[in-house]
Design a protein around this motif. Sequence first.
Motif, PDB file in Angstrom:
ATOM      1  N   THR A  66      -2.842 -63.106  80.596  1.00 19.80           N
ATOM      2  CA  THR A  66      -1.541 -62.451  80.753  1.00 19.80           C
ATOM      3  C   THR A  66      -1.686 -60.930  80.747  1.00 19.80           C
ATOM      4  O   THR A  66      -1.102 -60.231  81.587  1.00 19.80           O
ATOM      5  CB  THR A  66      -0.594 -62.885  79.626  1.00 19.80           C
ATOM      6  OG1 THR A  66      -0.514 -64.320  79.602  1.00 19.80           O
ATOM      7  CG2 THR A  66       0.792 -62.317  79.836  1.00 19.80           C
ATOM      8  N   ARG A  70      -0.904 -58.532  84.216  1.00 23.73           N
ATOM      9  CA  ARG A  70       0.316 -57.721  84.200  1.00 23.73           C
ATOM     10  C   ARG A  70       0.216 -56.456  85.059  1.00 23.73           C
ATOM     11  O   ARG A  70       1.139 -56.180  85.850  1.00 23.73           O
ATOM     12  CB  ARG A  70       0.691 -57.376  82.766  1.00 23.73           C
ATOM     13  CG  ARG A  70       1.959 -56.540  82.653  1.00 23.73           C
ATOM     14  CD  ARG A  70       2.259 -56.159  81.222  1.00 23.73           C
ATOM     15  NE  ARG A  70       3.423 -55.286  81.169  1.00 23.73           N
ATOM     16  CZ  ARG A  70       4.679 -55.704  81.152  1.00 23.73           C
ATOM     17  NH1 ARG A  70       4.933 -57.011  81.175  1.00 23.73           N
ATOM     18  NH2 ARG A  70       5.687 -54.859  81.114  1.00 23.73           N
ATOM     19  N   LEU A  73       0.740 -57.093  88.832  1.00 22.68           N
ATOM     20  CA  LEU A  73       2.111 -57.475  89.180  1.00 22.68           C
ATOM     21  C   LEU A  73       3.068 -56.295  89.042  1.00 22.68           C
ATOM     22  O   LEU A  73       4.039 -56.189  89.797  1.00 22.68           O
ATOM     23  CB  LEU A  73       2.570 -58.630  88.283  1.00 22.68           C
ATOM     24  CG  LEU A  73       1.830 -59.965  88.481  1.00 22.68           C
ATOM     25  CD1 LEU A  73       2.367 -61.011  87.523  1.00 22.68           C
ATOM     26  CD2 LEU A  73       1.969 -60.449  89.923  1.00 22.68           C
ATOM     27  N   VAL A  74       2.796 -55.409  88.084  1.00 25.04           N
ATOM     28  CA  VAL A  74       3.650 -54.229  87.911  1.00 25.04           C
ATOM     29  C   VAL A  74       3.582 -53.336  89.140  1.00 25.04           C
ATOM     30  O   VAL A  74       4.585 -52.748  89.567  1.00 25.04           O
ATOM     31  CB  VAL A  74       3.236 -53.458  86.642  1.00 25.04           C
ATOM     32  CG1 VAL A  74       3.910 -52.086  86.594  1.00 25.04           C
ATOM     33  CG2 VAL A  74       3.601 -54.268  85.396  1.00 25.04           C
ATOM     34  N   GLN A  79       6.628 -58.069  87.916  1.00 28.37           N
ATOM     35  CA  GLN A  79       6.274 -58.453  86.559  1.00 28.37           C
ATOM     36  C   GLN A  79       7.123 -59.591  86.022  1.00 28.37           C
ATOM     37  O   GLN A  79       6.717 -60.284  85.081  1.00 28.37           O
ATOM     38  CB  GLN A  79       6.350 -57.253  85.608  1.00 28.37           C
ATOM     39  CG  GLN A  79       7.715 -56.606  85.510  1.00 28.37           C
ATOM     40  CD  GLN A  79       7.856 -55.444  86.477  1.00 28.37           C
ATOM     41  OE1 GLN A  79       7.289 -55.480  87.571  1.00 28.37           O
ATOM     42  NE2 GLN A  79       8.584 -54.417  86.063  1.00 28.37           N
ATOM     43  N   SER A  80       8.271 -59.812  86.620  1.00 30.97           N
ATOM     44  CA  SER A  80       9.102 -60.934  86.185  1.00 30.97           C
ATOM     45  C   SER A  80       8.475 -62.282  86.542  1.00 30.97           C
ATOM     46  O   SER A  80       8.854 -63.315  85.979  1.00 30.97           O
ATOM     47  CB  SER A  80      10.496 -60.840  86.827  1.00 30.97           C
ATOM     48  OG  SER A  80      10.404 -60.896  88.241  1.00 30.97           O
ATOM     49  N   LEU A  82       5.366 -62.979  85.996  1.00 27.99           N
ATOM     50  CA  LEU A  82       4.178 -63.145  85.163  1.00 27.99           C
ATOM     51  C   LEU A  82       4.149 -64.489  84.433  1.00 27.99           C
ATOM     52  O   LEU A  82       3.111 -65.179  84.476  1.00 27.99           O
ATOM     53  CB  LEU A  82       4.079 -61.984  84.168  1.00 27.99           C
ATOM     54  CG  LEU A  82       2.816 -61.927  83.302  1.00 27.99           C
ATOM     55  CD1 LEU A  82       1.572 -61.864  84.167  1.00 27.99           C
ATOM     56  CD2 LEU A  82       2.881 -60.726  82.365  1.00 27.99           C
ATOM     57  N   VAL A 169       2.766 -61.570  77.092  1.00 30.19           N
ATOM     58  CA  VAL A 169       3.907 -61.004  77.815  1.00 30.19           C
ATOM     59  C   VAL A 169       4.665 -60.009  76.947  1.00 30.19           C
ATOM     60  O   VAL A 169       5.152 -58.973  77.427  1.00 30.19           O
ATOM     61  CB  VAL A 169       4.842 -62.133  78.294  1.00 30.19           C
ATOM     62  CG1 VAL A 169       6.169 -61.578  78.770  1.00 30.19           C
ATOM     63  CG2 VAL A 169       4.186 -62.929  79.414  1.00 30.19           C
TER      64      VAL A 169
END
Length: 257
Positions: A66, A70, A73-74, A79-80, A82, A169
């Motif tokens: 995780t 992150r 994805l950011v 990021q939602s 993840l 997360v």
Amino acid sequence: MKNLKELTGNFLSEIGEIAQFTRRFFREILKPKQEFGEFFHQCYWVGYKTLPLVGTTAFIMGLVLTIQSRPTLVEFGAQSMLPAMVSVSLIREISPVITALICAGKIGSGMGAELGSMRVTEQIDAMEVSGTNPFKYLVITRVMAAMFMLPVLSSLSNAISLYGGFMGVNIRGMVSWNLYWTQVFDALSYGDLIPSLIKTFFFGFSIGIIGCYKGYHSKKGTEGVGRSATSAVVLASLLVFIIDLIAVQISDILGLT
């Protein structure tokens, strides 16, 4: 060239011996009497004694995956996604395979060393002379215990790794408990869970049969016991990856991926 031919011959010979050992397993398993007491004892050692190591590894695995996922994805503003991405990755592949590799190292080597020591000290020969079927008592119970306990350990590993993902997360962000698990279960389907659970039976069988084979046919001397334990880990780990590759191909053909 001579060494290559010798290595090839030894490799093919060992494959044949493992095939005969496996055939004997299926032949002996149907014969009475069943050693249920020893089977439950082996389930205790294979499952309960391995759970702390599997649980610790699963938690760290979910946490690290995780945290590492992150930043990427950011960058894309996703990021939602993840929790969903981490859950699918863990359930489909990472958690079952890592659990199987841990068991190959702990259970496979343990079986190889234990049965190898019994072979070297002639305990197996003594059982045969006394009229006890050592194959049924020693091999059948251990292989069956590995087959039944690997899916249990893998299921627990899935749950613990997802909890590790929840902790990961919330290290750099803030996601509520209900929202996290809602996203996790929305992303997962039976097509993710069932194939990963089924292949753990084959993982357990391969680890048990290889560990028992190496120990049961251990050479004389303490060096042979150590070699049996080491080779059991290597071969069982290789079979885990081969079975996983086959399982992925079958899942893809059936449209489960």
